[in-house]
Design an enzyme around this catalytic site. Structure first.
Site, PDB file in Angstrom:
ATOM      1  N   PRO A   1       0.833  -1.207   0.000  1.00  0.00           N
ATOM      2  CG  PRO A   1      -0.817  -1.600   1.579  1.00  0.00           C
ATOM      3  CD  PRO A   1       0.500  -2.129   1.085  1.00  0.00           C
ATOM      4  CD  GLU A   2       2.997   3.230  -4.375  1.00  0.00           C
ATOM      5  OE1 GLU A   2       3.133   4.446  -4.568  1.00  0.00           O
ATOM      6  OE2 GLU A   2       3.337   2.384  -5.216  1.00  0.00           O
TER       7      GLU A   2
END
Length: 270
Positions: A2-3
């Site tokens: 996840p960014e």
């Protein structure tokens, strides 16, 4: 992994359910994730009111008077707000039970995430050397230009350096460089001030749009309510090797930069 938009989307989803609530108890189904879970999580967090749910880079912080629980989703982690009686599934490692009959559940199949503790008035070592937030006033083209002088690494590697700016991972670095018309292979020190101004604006625009659309669904990411993000539908270059460039129609190229797949247009990006 996840960014920043995925983590920010998670934070916004948690706020109405967690902020202002009191932690009744903490249940650990294992003593560690990527690192051992400190005893403060079990001893100091219960009984505390969550004053704020914050994000720093890709970390989430649950702030209380006693300190802050510091969480990172790793490669496959997710946080869900569920009724307290919800039976655990495989890989549901940590429950933070709230006083209103709900719980915050941390699921992490690969266990690359973490649940740590930050004492009041201190900065955890994982946060101490991070660069500015990309959506803050401290991040600009002038800042990037000054930081990049004499840097020979590819500009994409430079942009993903968390000591330069936080939260710009592989997906959004590729998209921002395409929007700014800059080749990811160009040495960071060879990019002009004007082009860095365009890149900084592209980073802000790309991340803001991704947050508005709920992040990017790539395998593991889901919202706290279980719904997927859908910014993936708007990606222009990431994961599109061999497909036509959406601007000029030429075939997009792919190379490995810093052991990460990178796709770009050899015509539109210089």
């Amino acid at each position: 992994m996840p960014e920043l938009p995925e983590v920010e989307t998670t934070r916004r989803g948690l706020v109405p359910h967690v902020e202002g609530r009191t932690v009744a108890r903490v249940l650990l189904r294992r003593p560690d994730l990527r690192w051992p879970i400190p005893r403060e999580i079990e001893i100091l967090l219960p009984g505390q009111r969550v004053a704020a749910v914050r994000r720093r880079a890709k970390y989430l912080l649950l702030d209380t008077q006693a300190g802050s629980a510091l969480l990172h989703l790793g490669m496959s982690g997710s946080l869900r707000v569920l009724p307290e009686a919800t039976p655990p599934r495989p890989h549901d490692h940590v429950d933070i039970v709230l006083g209103d009959g709900q719980l915050l559940r941390f699921n992490d199949p690969r266990r690359f995430g973490c649940v740590l503790w930050q004492a009041p008035g201190e900065t955890h070592p994982l946060l101490s050397k991070l660069g500015p937030e990309p959506l803050s006033e401290g991040f600009s083209g002038d800042y990037l230009f000054d930081q990049s002088r004499h840097r020979k690494v590819p500009v994409k590697t430079f942009l993903m350096d968390q000591t330069v700016v936080v939260g710009v991972g592989n997906i959004y670095a590729a998209e921002a460089l395409f929007a700014a018309g800059i080749s990811p292979l160009r040495p960071a020190g060879k990019v002009s001030r004007e082009r860095y101004a365009a890149l900084a604006e592209a980073v802000k625009t790309t991340l803001t749009r991704a947050i508005e659309r709920g992040g990017t669904t790539l395998r593991d990411f889901i919202h706290p309510d279980g719904a997927p993000g859908y910014f993936e539908q708007e990606l222009l270059v990431y994961g599109r090797d061999g497909q036509p460039c959406p601007r000029c129609g030429r075939m997009l190229k792919q190379a490995s930069i810093g052991q990460r797949a990178t796709v770009w247009c050899g015509v539109c990006q210089r």
